[in-house]
Design a protein around this motif. Structure first.
Motif, PDB file in Angstrom:
ATOM      1  N   ARG A   1      35.758   2.358  32.938  1.00  0.00           N
ATOM      2  CA  ARG A   1      35.732   0.982  32.442  1.00  0.00           C
ATOM      3  C   ARG A   1      34.831   0.080  33.278  1.00  0.00           C
ATOM      4  NH1 ARG A   1      38.725  -0.860  28.534  1.00  0.00           N
ATOM      5  NH2 ARG A   1      38.455  -2.993  29.315  1.00  0.00           N
TER       6      ARG A   1
ATOM      7  N   HIS B   1      32.478  -2.416  26.590  1.00  0.00           N
ATOM      8  CA  HIS B   1      33.887  -2.566  26.215  1.00  0.00           C
ATOM      9  C   HIS B   1      34.016  -2.975  24.750  1.00  0.00           C
ATOM     10  CE1 HIS B   1      34.881  -3.508  30.720  1.00  0.00           C
ATOM     11  NE2 HIS B   1      34.590  -2.253  30.503  1.00  0.00           N
ATOM     12  N   ALA B   2      33.171  -3.897  24.337  1.00  0.00           N
ATOM     13  CA  ALA B   2      33.214  -4.352  22.944  1.00  0.00           C
ATOM     14  C   ALA B   2      32.857  -3.217  21.982  1.00  0.00           C
ATOM     15  CB  ALA B   2      32.253  -5.527  22.754  1.00  0.00           C
ATOM     16  N   GLU B   3      31.872  -2.411  22.353  1.00  0.00           N
ATOM     17  CA  GLU B   3      31.472  -1.299  21.501  1.00  0.00           C
ATOM     18  C   GLU B   3      32.569  -0.242  21.422  1.00  0.00           C
ATOM     19  OE1 GLU B   3      29.174   1.026  18.937  1.00  0.00           O
ATOM     20  OE2 GLU B   3      29.116  -1.097  19.485  1.00  0.00           O
ATOM     21  N   ALA B   4      33.222   0.023  22.554  1.00  0.00           N
ATOM     22  CA  ALA B   4      34.317   0.997  22.557  1.00  0.00           C
ATOM     23  C   ALA B   4      35.464   0.511  21.676  1.00  0.00           C
ATOM     24  CB  ALA B   4      34.815   1.230  23.979  1.00  0.00           C
ATOM     25  N   GLN B   5      35.761  -0.772  21.758  1.00  0.00           N
ATOM     26  CA  GLN B   5      36.834  -1.330  20.930  1.00  0.00           C
ATOM     27  C   GLN B   5      36.462  -1.274  19.455  1.00  0.00           C
ATOM     28  OE1 GLN B   5      37.748  -5.471  21.710  1.00  0.00           O
ATOM     29  NE2 GLN B   5      39.831  -5.240  20.948  1.00  0.00           N
ATOM     30  N   ARG B   6      35.200  -1.555  19.139  1.00  0.00           N
ATOM     31  CA  ARG B   6      34.746  -1.521  17.749  1.00  0.00           C
ATOM     32  C   ARG B   6      34.903  -0.130  17.153  1.00  0.00           C
ATOM     33  NH1 ARG B   6      30.572  -0.187  14.628  1.00  0.00           N
ATOM     34  NH2 ARG B   6      29.435   0.780  16.360  1.00  0.00           N
TER      35      ARG B   6
ATOM     36  N   GLY C   1      37.001   2.145  18.301  1.00  0.00           N
ATOM     37  CA  GLY C   1      38.334   2.681  18.531  1.00  0.00           C
ATOM     38  C   GLY C   1      38.367   3.805  19.556  1.00  0.00           C
TER      39      GLY C   1
ATOM     40  N   ARG D   1      38.472   5.330  23.669  1.00  0.00           N
ATOM     41  CA  ARG D   1      39.060   5.067  24.978  1.00  0.00           C
ATOM     42  C   ARG D   1      38.141   5.622  26.058  1.00  0.00           C
ATOM     43  NH1 ARG D   1      45.267   6.955  24.886  1.00  0.00           N
ATOM     44  NH2 ARG D   1      45.935   4.854  25.413  1.00  0.00           N
TER      45      ARG D   1
END
Length: 306
Positions: free
Chosen positions: A132, A206-211, A213, A215
């Motif tokens: 992260r 982080h935003a791309e990982a959240q988009r 889904g 981890r």
């Protein structure tokens, strides 16, 4: 036929070399980390290379360096060869270590480019979804706060290197130098700029990982993957192979840099054509390395301007 490359003393570069077929031979464990830092320390001292940033990913290696003496090809040849041989012994690996594609060498022409590329190198484990935050990566790397005032140290690895050979000293130190355009008065602001850019790139990751889904793998799991596995994430074909970077929002810097590259290549080709028909007193443009080193060609000291 590859394009001629200008090798200029004092130039700063982003260097990237990939492992064959994206195998994870540089998995971040203590043995490979020690090997990479030690060989980089010895190689950079041997050729007068100033190291600003380093990040060894499992499947590739990033460096930001300044070539003080204009001998970058010699450094890369020596460094990559010893890394490959040491890795083959350490990993009990048969066959080539490095990818068949040429090393990516991108000259950094502005302060903005240096800041952005150092941040890119150090934030690479985050962009790859491994950790992260950049500081969590366990592989061979540099911390932004140590640029210009810190050093990495490594003992001579037992893999491949002969302790009786005097070039392989027992402990090697790798100073983390400031880029040549940064002095002691501007060093702190430079490190702050790099740290801010790393944070920006982390937020984007982080935003791309959240988009998507996804981890983050985490440093512990990243250090336990098999070095014989291959990266399976999607990677676009590398259609472009840039030779320089100026960074974002740099006005006319891109146009000027592109024109300078074209002028060097045109002058080089014109000189080479004369050389091929037997004109041995032809003068090649400043930064010509191969013809000067291997054929004794004359090279001007006057740098082309546009």
């Amino acid at each position: 036929m590859s394009q001629p490359r200008q090798i200029a003393p004092g130039a700063t570069y982003l260097i990237t070399r990939r492992v064959v077929r994206r195998h994870l031979l540089f998995r971040p464990d203590a043995a490979i980390t020690e090997l990479l830092i030690y060989i980089l320390a010895v190689s950079s001292r041997r050729y007068g290379i100033e190291v600003h940033a380093l990040c060894a990913m499992s499947s590739h290696l990033h460096l930001v360096v300044t070539d003080a003496k204009g001998v970058l090809p010699r450094f890369l040849q020596f460094f990559h060869r010893i890394v490959a041989l040491g890795t083959k012994v350490l990993r009990k690996w048969e066959g080539p270590v490095w990818d068949h594609e040429a090393t990516s060498v991108v000259r950094l022409l502005t302060r903005t480019a240096v800041v952005e590329k150092i941040a890119y190198v150090l934030a690479n484990p985050v962009a790859a979804g491994l950790v992260r935050h950049a500081c969590e990566w366990q592989g061979a790397k540099v911390d932004a706060a140590e640029i210009g005032r810190g050093a990495l140290r490594a003992r001579r690895p037992s893999a491949y290197l002969n302790p009786k050979n005097p070039q392989w000293i027992e402990v090697a130190t790798l100073p983390l130098s400031l880029p040549p355009t940064i002095d002691d008065h501007t060093a702190e602001s430079f490190r702050s700029e790099v740290a801010a850019e790393i944070e920006r790139q982390e937020m984007l990751a982080h935003a791309e990982a959240q988009r998507q889904g996804l981890r983050f793998l985490g440093p512990e799991r990243a250090g336990k993957v098999s070095p014989y596995e291959r990266a399976t994430s999607f990677e676009a074909l590398r259609a472009l192979n840039p030779t320089f970077a100026v960074g974002h929002e740099q006005g006319d810097a891109l146009r000027i840099a592109a024109a300078a590259v074209r002028a060097f290549r045109a002058s080089y080709r014109a000189a080479l054509e004369k050389w091929r028909i037997g004109v041995r007193d032809v003068v090649f443009p400043a930064g010509t390395w191969w013809m000067r080193t291997f054929h004794g060609a004359s090279v001007t000291d006057v740098v082309l301007t546009v």
